[in-house]
Design a protein around this motif. Structure first.
Motif, PDB file in Angstrom:
ATOM      1  N   PHE A   4     -26.939 -68.806 -30.057  1.00  0.00           N
ATOM      2  CA  PHE A   4     -26.430 -69.679 -29.007  1.00  0.00           C
ATOM      3  C   PHE A   4     -25.593 -70.754 -29.683  1.00  0.00           C
ATOM      4  CE2 PHE A   4     -26.877 -73.441 -26.243  1.00  0.00           C
ATOM      5  CZ  PHE A   4     -26.483 -72.904 -25.025  1.00  0.00           C
ATOM      6  N   THR A   5     -24.346 -70.911 -29.260  1.00  0.00           N
ATOM      7  CA  THR A   5     -23.446 -71.911 -29.825  1.00  0.00           C
ATOM      8  C   THR A   5     -23.239 -73.019 -28.809  1.00  0.00           C
ATOM      9  OG1 THR A   5     -22.344 -70.233 -31.156  1.00  0.00           O
ATOM     10  CG2 THR A   5     -21.134 -72.271 -30.779  1.00  0.00           C
ATOM     11  N   ALA A   6     -23.249 -74.253 -29.310  1.00  0.00           N
ATOM     12  CA  ALA A   6     -23.088 -75.410 -28.432  1.00  0.00           C
ATOM     13  C   ALA A   6     -22.296 -76.487 -29.163  1.00  0.00           C
ATOM     14  CB  ALA A   6     -24.458 -75.953 -28.029  1.00  0.00           C
ATOM     15  N   PRO A   7     -21.634 -77.368 -28.413  1.00  0.00           N
ATOM     16  CA  PRO A   7     -20.962 -78.494 -29.050  1.00  0.00           C
ATOM     17  C   PRO A   7     -22.004 -79.461 -29.614  1.00  0.00           C
ATOM     18  CG  PRO A   7     -20.816 -78.685 -26.664  1.00  0.00           C
ATOM     19  CD  PRO A   7     -21.454 -77.359 -26.966  1.00  0.00           C
ATOM     20  N   ALA A   8     -21.655 -80.168 -30.663  1.00  0.00           N
ATOM     21  CA  ALA A   8     -22.565 -81.144 -31.269  1.00  0.00           C
ATOM     22  C   ALA A   8     -22.550 -82.420 -30.423  1.00  0.00           C
ATOM     23  CB  ALA A   8     -22.169 -81.418 -32.712  1.00  0.00           C
ATOM     24  N   GLU A  47     -35.834 -80.983 -31.844  1.00  0.00           N
ATOM     25  CA  GLU A  47     -35.681 -81.903 -32.988  1.00  0.00           C
ATOM     26  C   GLU A  47     -34.531 -81.478 -33.898  1.00  0.00           C
ATOM     27  OE1 GLU A  47     -37.056 -84.790 -33.451  1.00  0.00           O
ATOM     28  OE2 GLU A  47     -38.369 -84.613 -31.721  1.00  0.00           O
ATOM     29  N   LEU A  48     -34.423 -80.182 -34.173  1.00  0.00           N
ATOM     30  CA  LEU A  48     -33.362 -79.727 -35.078  1.00  0.00           C
ATOM     31  C   LEU A  48     -31.973 -79.902 -34.467  1.00  0.00           C
ATOM     32  CD1 LEU A  48     -34.941 -76.516 -36.665  1.00  0.00           C
ATOM     33  CD2 LEU A  48     -34.912 -78.874 -37.540  1.00  0.00           C
ATOM     34  N   VAL A  49     -31.830 -79.607 -33.193  1.00  0.00           N
ATOM     35  CA  VAL A  49     -30.531 -79.792 -32.540  1.00  0.00           C
ATOM     36  C   VAL A  49     -30.209 -81.277 -32.444  1.00  0.00           C
ATOM     37  CG1 VAL A  49     -29.233 -79.478 -30.387  1.00  0.00           C
ATOM     38  CG2 VAL A  49     -30.588 -77.599 -31.319  1.00  0.00           C
ATOM     39  N   LEU A  63     -22.618 -76.485 -33.256  1.00  0.00           N
ATOM     40  CA  LEU A  63     -23.830 -76.063 -33.939  1.00  0.00           C
ATOM     41  C   LEU A  63     -24.234 -74.711 -33.370  1.00  0.00           C
ATOM     42  CD1 LEU A  63     -26.504 -76.560 -31.881  1.00  0.00           C
ATOM     43  CD2 LEU A  63     -25.732 -78.891 -32.256  1.00  0.00           C
ATOM     44  N   HIS A  64     -25.037 -74.018 -34.115  1.00  0.00           N
ATOM     45  CA  HIS A  64     -25.488 -72.691 -33.704  1.00  0.00           C
ATOM     46  C   HIS A  64     -27.007 -72.652 -33.798  1.00  0.00           C
ATOM     47  CE1 HIS A  64     -21.305 -71.571 -34.214  1.00  0.00           C
ATOM     48  NE2 HIS A  64     -21.376 -72.121 -35.406  1.00  0.00           N
ATOM     49  N   CYS A  65     -27.613 -72.133 -32.781  1.00  0.00           N
ATOM     50  CA  CYS A  65     -29.055 -71.917 -32.778  1.00  0.00           C
ATOM     51  C   CYS A  65     -29.274 -70.411 -32.833  1.00  0.00           C
ATOM     52  CB  CYS A  65     -29.674 -72.516 -31.519  1.00  0.00           C
ATOM     53  SG  CYS A  65     -31.453 -72.227 -31.404  1.00  0.00           S
ATOM     54  N   GLU A  66     -30.119 -69.992 -33.742  1.00  0.00           N
ATOM     55  CA  GLU A  66     -30.426 -68.571 -33.890  1.00  0.00           C
ATOM     56  C   GLU A  66     -31.913 -68.347 -33.669  1.00  0.00           C
ATOM     57  OE1 GLU A  66     -26.949 -67.720 -37.216  1.00  0.00           O
ATOM     58  OE2 GLU A  66     -29.028 -67.877 -37.875  1.00  0.00           O
TER      59      GLU A  66
END
Length: 154
Positions: A4-8, A47-49, A63-66
């Motif tokens: 999942f990709t999202a803007p920071a 927390e990580l995002v 950022l990317h969440c895997e």
């Protein structure tokens, strides 16, 4: 592997958390058996995002969440383009924030999992936590941070 990709941006924290929750539920992780695991994963990803948005956005506008679900574990990762490794900070009432990685480490280790920070080929980093599925053994021991070239202000 699901990505999942999202803007920071701050709005990406709840968006990413909801996307991860929906993916976990779609993969059959619903019900009481998985509740603690899902709660832990959602806290970790939040927390990580949040850390990536707060500390890496200048160098990493996305950022990317895997999410990777294996036969005995679930691994959640957040990837950004910031080159410095964060360090889990001890609690300091005089300094707001700075305890997200300490919380991630604590939740991960309490669940019998592992966490770490690694460099990406592009020069950024991936911060990950791996938690065992209910009814399986521990995912191994790990750490989060603790590298001499970390950014002390992260």
């Amino acid at each position: 592997m699901w990505r999942f990709t999202a803007p920071a941006q701050e709005s990406s924290v709840p968006r990413t958390r909801h996307a991860v929750r929906d993916r976990l539920l779609a993969q059959g992780m619903a019900g009481e058996r998985y509740q603690e695991l899902v709660d832990d994963l959602l806290l970790i990803v939040s927390e990580l995002v949040s850390n990536a948005v707060t500390h890496a956005a200048v160098l990493s506008p996305q950022l990317h969440c895997e999410l990777e679900i294996g036969p005995d574990r679930v691994r959640i990762s957040v990837v950004d383009g910031h080159p410095y490794r964060p360090k889990a900070q001890e609690s300091d009432p005089a300094r707001p924030g700075g305890r997200g990685l300490l919380l991630v480490k604590s939740v991960t280790l309490q669940a019998g999992g592992a966490c770490d920070v690694e460099r990406t080929e592009a020069g950024g980093k991936v911060i990950w936590a791996s938690l065992p599925l209910p009814g399986t053994g521990p995912a191994g021991a790990g750490r989060c941070g603790d590298d001499p070239d970390e950014d002390p202000d992260y």
